[in-house]
Write an enzyme that holds these catalytic residues in place. Structure first.
Site, PDB file in Angstrom:
ATOM      1  N   ASP A 121       0.822  -1.207   0.000  1.00 35.34           N
ATOM      2  CA  ASP A 121       0.000   0.000   0.000  1.00 35.34           C
ATOM      3  C   ASP A 121       0.860   1.262   0.000  1.00 35.34           C
ATOM      4  O   ASP A 121       0.512   2.263  -0.640  1.00 35.34           O
ATOM      5  CB  ASP A 121      -0.926   0.008   1.212  1.00 35.34           C
ATOM      6  CG  ASP A 121      -2.065  -0.991   1.069  1.00 35.34           C
ATOM      7  OD1 ASP A 121      -2.362  -1.373  -0.078  1.00 35.34           O
ATOM      8  OD2 ASP A 121      -2.648  -1.398   2.085  1.00 35.34           O
ATOM      9  N   SER A 170     -12.432  -2.918  -4.862  1.00 36.06           N
ATOM     10  CA  SER A 170     -11.591  -3.036  -3.673  1.00 36.06           C
ATOM     11  C   SER A 170     -11.975  -1.940  -2.691  1.00 36.06           C
ATOM     12  O   SER A 170     -12.681  -0.982  -3.031  1.00 36.06           O
ATOM     13  CB  SER A 170     -10.123  -2.904  -4.059  1.00 36.06           C
ATOM     14  OG  SER A 170      -9.889  -1.634  -4.648  1.00 36.06           O
ATOM     15  N   GLU A 193     -17.194  -5.256  10.516  1.00 39.11           N
ATOM     16  CA  GLU A 193     -17.050  -6.693  10.242  1.00 39.11           C
ATOM     17  C   GLU A 193     -15.573  -7.072  10.290  1.00 39.11           C
ATOM     18  O   GLU A 193     -14.711  -6.262   9.933  1.00 39.11           O
ATOM     19  CB  GLU A 193     -17.596  -7.045   8.857  1.00 39.11           C
ATOM     20  CG  GLU A 193     -19.057  -6.725   8.678  1.00 39.11           C
ATOM     21  CD  GLU A 193     -19.497  -6.827   7.220  1.00 39.11           C
ATOM     22  OE1 GLU A 193     -20.703  -6.840   6.982  1.00 39.11           O
ATOM     23  OE2 GLU A 193     -18.622  -6.874   6.322  1.00 39.11           O
ATOM     24  N   LYS A 198     -12.266  -8.527   8.919  1.00 45.21           N
ATOM     25  CA  LYS A 198     -11.743  -8.618   7.547  1.00 45.21           C
ATOM     26  C   LYS A 198     -10.970  -9.931   7.421  1.00 45.21           C
ATOM     27  O   LYS A 198      -9.844 -10.040   7.875  1.00 45.21           O
ATOM     28  CB  LYS A 198     -10.840  -7.427   7.237  1.00 45.21           C
ATOM     29  CG  LYS A 198     -10.420  -7.372   5.780  1.00 45.21           C
ATOM     30  CD  LYS A 198      -9.566  -6.136   5.496  1.00 45.21           C
ATOM     31  CE  LYS A 198      -9.231  -6.047   4.017  1.00 45.21           C
ATOM     32  NZ  LYS A 198      -8.485  -7.219   3.546  1.00 45.21           N
ATOM     33  N   ASP A 228      -8.814 -12.952   6.087  1.00 40.75           N
ATOM     34  CA  ASP A 228      -7.655 -13.050   5.196  1.00 40.75           C
ATOM     35  C   ASP A 228      -7.816 -14.298   4.338  1.00 40.75           C
ATOM     36  O   ASP A 228      -7.260 -15.354   4.621  1.00 40.75           O
ATOM     37  CB  ASP A 228      -6.374 -13.128   6.029  1.00 40.75           C
ATOM     38  CG  ASP A 228      -5.139 -12.868   5.178  1.00 40.75           C
ATOM     39  OD1 ASP A 228      -5.304 -12.427   4.026  1.00 40.75           O
ATOM     40  OD2 ASP A 228      -4.031 -13.115   5.663  1.00 40.75           O
ATOM     41  N   TYR A 275     -21.099 -12.089   3.227  1.00 43.55           N
ATOM     42  CA  TYR A 275     -21.371 -10.796   3.851  1.00 43.55           C
ATOM     43  C   TYR A 275     -21.935  -9.731   2.922  1.00 43.55           C
ATOM     44  O   TYR A 275     -22.253  -8.636   3.372  1.00 43.55           O
ATOM     45  CB  TYR A 275     -20.098 -10.250   4.503  1.00 43.55           C
ATOM     46  CG  TYR A 275     -18.868 -10.291   3.617  1.00 43.55           C
ATOM     47  CD1 TYR A 275     -18.749  -9.479   2.496  1.00 43.55           C
ATOM     48  CD2 TYR A 275     -17.827 -11.150   3.911  1.00 43.55           C
ATOM     49  CE1 TYR A 275     -17.626  -9.523   1.689  1.00 43.55           C
ATOM     50  CE2 TYR A 275     -16.687 -11.205   3.116  1.00 43.55           C
ATOM     51  CZ  TYR A 275     -16.591 -10.394   2.012  1.00 43.55           C
ATOM     52  OH  TYR A 275     -15.488 -10.443   1.204  1.00 43.55           O
ATOM     53  N   LYS A 288     -18.534  -0.147   7.260  1.00 38.43           N
ATOM     54  CA  LYS A 288     -19.484   0.221   6.212  1.00 38.43           C
ATOM     55  C   LYS A 288     -20.592   1.086   6.789  1.00 38.43           C
ATOM     56  O   LYS A 288     -21.060   0.837   7.906  1.00 38.43           O
ATOM     57  CB  LYS A 288     -20.122  -1.033   5.598  1.00 38.43           C
ATOM     58  CG  LYS A 288     -19.163  -2.019   4.978  1.00 38.43           C
ATOM     59  CD  LYS A 288     -19.868  -3.298   4.540  1.00 38.43           C
ATOM     60  CE  LYS A 288     -18.901  -4.312   3.968  1.00 38.43           C
ATOM     61  NZ  LYS A 288     -19.556  -5.614   3.686  1.00 38.43           N
ATOM     62  N   LYS A 323      -6.491  -1.890   8.411  1.00 37.96           N
ATOM     63  CA  LYS A 323      -5.593  -3.047   8.372  1.00 37.96           C
ATOM     64  C   LYS A 323      -4.701  -3.056   9.614  1.00 37.96           C
ATOM     65  O   LYS A 323      -4.040  -2.058   9.921  1.00 37.96           O
ATOM     66  CB  LYS A 323      -4.726  -3.012   7.109  1.00 37.96           C
ATOM     67  CG  LYS A 323      -5.498  -3.035   5.797  1.00 37.96           C
ATOM     68  CD  LYS A 323      -6.089  -4.385   5.489  1.00 37.96           C
ATOM     69  CE  LYS A 323      -5.052  -5.378   5.041  1.00 37.96           C
ATOM     70  NZ  LYS A 323      -4.577  -5.162   3.665  1.00 37.96           N
ATOM     71  N   CYS A 352      25.500 -33.312   6.520  1.00 35.72           N
ATOM     72  CA  CYS A 352      24.287 -33.648   7.269  1.00 35.72           C
ATOM     73  C   CYS A 352      24.567 -33.619   8.767  1.00 35.72           C
ATOM     74  O   CYS A 352      25.517 -34.264   9.243  1.00 35.72           O
ATOM     75  CB  CYS A 352      23.785 -35.028   6.851  1.00 35.72           C
ATOM     76  SG  CYS A 352      22.354 -35.579   7.806  1.00 35.72           S
ATOM     77  N   CYS A 389      24.161 -37.528  10.058  1.00 37.43           N
ATOM     78  CA  CYS A 389      25.028 -38.645   9.655  1.00 37.43           C
ATOM     79  C   CYS A 389      26.361 -38.206   9.079  1.00 37.43           C
ATOM     80  O   CYS A 389      27.228 -39.048   8.813  1.00 37.43           O
ATOM     81  CB  CYS A 389      24.301 -39.543   8.660  1.00 37.43           C
ATOM     82  SG  CYS A 389      24.000 -38.750   7.046  1.00 37.43           S
ATOM     83  N   CYS A 393      20.251 -34.457   2.156  1.00 35.69           N
ATOM     84  CA  CYS A 393      21.203 -35.498   2.521  1.00 35.69           C
ATOM     85  C   CYS A 393      20.898 -36.714   1.641  1.00 35.69           C
ATOM     86  O   CYS A 393      19.790 -37.261   1.719  1.00 35.69           O
ATOM     87  CB  CYS A 393      21.070 -35.860   3.997  1.00 35.69           C
ATOM     88  SG  CYS A 393      22.017 -37.326   4.452  1.00 35.69           S
ATOM     89  N   CYS A 428      20.885 -42.547   7.259  1.00 31.22           N
ATOM     90  CA  CYS A 428      20.637 -41.338   8.054  1.00 31.22           C
ATOM     91  C   CYS A 428      19.424 -41.580   8.945  1.00 31.22           C
ATOM     92  O   CYS A 428      18.307 -41.792   8.443  1.00 31.22           O
ATOM     93  CB  CYS A 428      20.406 -40.154   7.114  1.00 31.22           C
ATOM     94  SG  CYS A 428      20.227 -38.566   7.943  1.00 31.22           S
TER      95      CYS A 428
END
Length: 670
Positions: free
Chosen positions: A38, A83, A113, A115, A117, A225, A288, A312, A406, A409, A424, A430
């Site tokens: 943003d 948006s 409400e 928001k 994700d 919604y 809203k 946000k 590793c 091992c 590995c 291992c």
């Protein structure tokens, strides 16, 4: 700033933002936070305002969202999916409130409400039935994902109640609960697949799968919604939220009707703390104006409504000290670096460790021993290091060097071209790879061997009883030695050996999945078994023959060829074959084809001796029957096998639903 410099900055910002938009909407793999995106968008908008001659109609500031994938039919939205403007501070909300008051006066209410994700979705209903589901896409058109959305249980396929219009749209957010995300992501890691960063990405990736049966295996949810109709049915948004509940829609109960901006701010503050108590992710609050009449009066800009805004939350971030970097070896051999941190409270939990993903991430962060680091939870789930506080770095601190061998091992690590992770290659020597493969093999989704849990595998390995999967089938010859193990009585041994013997009847696809070949998950194993029919044909398959199979790509084909080219792997398969394992698809002829089950609904539960649940499902559907997902009064028959869940049995009994066996089911077709 000169015009030429401005042009360069505008072009650079536009290109960067377009790439971020593509990563977010199409690939579902964002590489930048919402806040940073943003801020860059604001910077671009300011430059375009100052130098309007360089404003491109295709600029990110002029677009609503992302791109439309070509994998699905493109559908134009009847009402554009606009948006919302974003804000991150209280003053901007107060400014928003003042703009509303100037336009419509002081007599109005807000609806707040959560928001979610997730992934925005528009559902069209006609005559009370779900007609179409379309993603947000670029705001004016999106992807038709109806078949996939129909697998989401909380989205009604048919409405109940009265009063809904003949045709209307309702919009909401598809998401995945955290627990489901953690479980499914762990399965991807276990299968050597790239994990998703957060639940939103996993939900987005799931909705875009081509195979709806795979979508059905991933538990998605959806909150609705936003109601869109030709003729207004409700006077306010709050009334519509209550009204659509009566039609059967899943509406979030945490929304609140607020009389003024002070109540809005209190709601935001409340949920900034409480959001970590939820089973799903939210990244802010949507505000809203409640009255539809006042919404109409306020109108829209080119991109967003003037009567709504989203607040946000910033991802919570803390600073703590890096104590050391350790390394975990998975069953596929992937070596994952882990940052061990000085314990710190973050997003409601104490964080002691954070993932570093791979060697590239250590280089990107330029990590040094003892660094003070900033940590946040990606998608509120996975703790990750964002950056290093260079001001607090000790001048003598050494850079973290990714291990070359590793940690378990000592074998030199390898990195395959095109992959970020080191592996590995010593899968036969291992310890975590050996025990991990066996734990995977005996697991519920593979061979489902009762009495052989993770701890038992570790103990048997430590005592030298098992080194390979095939050794499991030799345990029957070591009963006396097994009795010497602590907390391993005669009954436990008997149950385990019976479970091992029973596993010899598991179908080829389960055995193939159980072998733990990289990138061969449950679904891929099923497709390979169905296509090649037996292990010999699969082992002999060329690269071209492998990629000819539906959904088998280059990476899977190369993995299979590499696995079967190893003598030790082929020896292991021969030992398993000698032990009586199924390495060939058992073709059962199903000759029924009628309408005898027309109008009848069934649920299949439990384990059956002669048929798998999928085969019984095919028999029912081939004869006109319908498979339901849950028990209700509408169900006609419950087909019950062994080990059926007691809750299903109890519910079916209470509703007087006939409970039949698989034999009785087949007898109904005679």
């Amino acid at each position: 700033m000169s015009p030429s410099e401005a042009k360069q900055q505008i072009d650079a910002l536009s290109a960067e933002l377009k790439q971020h938009t593509y990563n977010y909407y199409v690939l579902a793999m964002p590489t930048i936070s919402d806040f940073d995106f943003d801020k860059k968008l604001e910077q671009l908008a300011a430059l375009e305002k100052q130098f309007p001659e360089f404003l491109d109609p295709d600029s990110p500031t002029q677009r609503v969202g992302g791109f439309v994938t070509k994998e699905f039919t493109t559908v134009r939205h009847r009402w554009p999916m606009l948006s919302l403007g974003n804000t991150y501070n209280e003053q901007e909300l107060l400014d928003f409130d003042q703009r509303i008051r100037k336009a419509i006066g002081d007599n109005f209410e807000y609806v707040c409400e959560l928001k979610f994700d997730g992934l925005s979705m528009s559902l069209t209903y006609q005559d009370g039935k779900l007609l179409r589901a379309v993603t947000r896409g670029d705001g004016s058109q999106g992807d038709d994902v109806t078949t996939n959305v129909k697998t989401i249980h909380t989205i009604p396929k048919r409405l109940h109640g009265v009063g809904y219009p003949d045709t209307f749209e309702i919009r909401g957010e598809v998401f995945m609960h955290r627990k489901a995300f953690e479980r499914l992501n762990q399965e991807r890691i276990d299968n050597g697949e790239q994990p998703y960063a957060n639940p939103r990405n996993f939900a987005s990736g799931t909705i875009k799968l081509q195979d709806s049966s795979e979508v059905a295996k991933r538990p998605l949810d959806c909150f609705l919604y936003g109601l869109y109709t030709e003729k207004t049915l409700f006077k306010t948004h709050w009334e519509s939220l209550q009204g659509v509940k009566d039609w059967g829609f899943h509406v979030n109960n945490e929304s609140r009707l607020c009389n003024n901006i002070e109540e809005v701010l209190a709601f935001i503050t409340e949920w900034d703390k409480r959001r970590f108590e939820l089973s799903y992710d939210i990244d802010g609050i949507v505000i809203k104006v409640n009255s539809y009449g006042q919404q109409q009066e306020l109108g829209f800009t080119a991109k967003s409504p003037r009567w709504a805004i989203s607040y946000k939350y910033k991802a919570e971030q803390v600073q703590t000290q890096l104590l050391e970097v350790t390394y975990q070896v998975g069953r596929t051999g992937a070596v994952t670096p882990v940052a061990n941190l000085k314990p710190v409270l973050l997003a409601g939990t104490t964080v002691k460790r954070a993932t570093l993903h791979n060697a590239n991430e250590i280089l990107r962060l330029d990590l040094h021993k003892g660094d003070w680091v900033f940590v946040e939870k990606g998608g509120e789930i996975i703790p990750k290091i964002i950056s290093v506080n260079l001001d607090k770095r000790d001048a003598s601190a050494e850079a973290i060097q990714y291990v070359t061998h590793c940690p378990e091992c000592g074998t030199q690590l390898k990195r395959q071209e095109g992959e970020a992770a080191f592996y590995c290659p010593n899968d036969e020597g291992c310890r975590p790879q050996i025990t991990g493969k066996m734990q995977h093999y005996v697991g519920r989704k593979a061979m489902n061997i009762d009495g052989l849990g993770d701890e038992t595998i570790e103990t048997l390995f430590a005592r030298g009883f098992i080194r390979h999967i095939s050794d499991i089938y030799a345990l029957n010859n070591q009963q006396d030695n097994l009795k010497t193990m602590e907390r391993f009585g005669e009954k436990s041994i008997t149950n385990m050996l019976e479970g091992i013997e029973k596993s010899k009847q598991m179908p080829f696809e389960k055995v193939l999945f159980g072998l733990g070949i990289r990138f061969i998950g449950e679904t891929v194993a099923k497709k390979l078994a169905a296509y090649f029919k037996n292990i010999d044909a699969l082992m002999a398959a060329s690269f071209d023959e492998l990629i000819a199979v539906d959904e088998i790509g280059d990476r899977i084909a190369h993995s299979l060829i590499e696995y079967f080219s190893t003598d030790k792997h082929r020896e292991e398969i021969e030992k398993l074959r000698a032990a009586g394992l199924q390495f060939e698809v058992e073709e059962k002829e199903v000759t029924f084809a009628s309408d005898k089950f027309a109008g009848k609904s069934f649920i299949i539960s439990g384990v059956f001796e002669k048929y798998s649940r999928d085969e019984l499902k095919d028999i029912i559907e081939q004869n006109g029957g319908k498979i339901l997902s849950s028990i209700s009064a509408k169900l006609n028959y419950l087909v019950a096998g062994d080990n059926m869940g007691p809750s299903k049995l109890e519910k079916a009994t209470k509703l007087n639903i006939p409970i039949i066996s698989d034999e009785e089911l087949l007898a109904m077709l005679q």
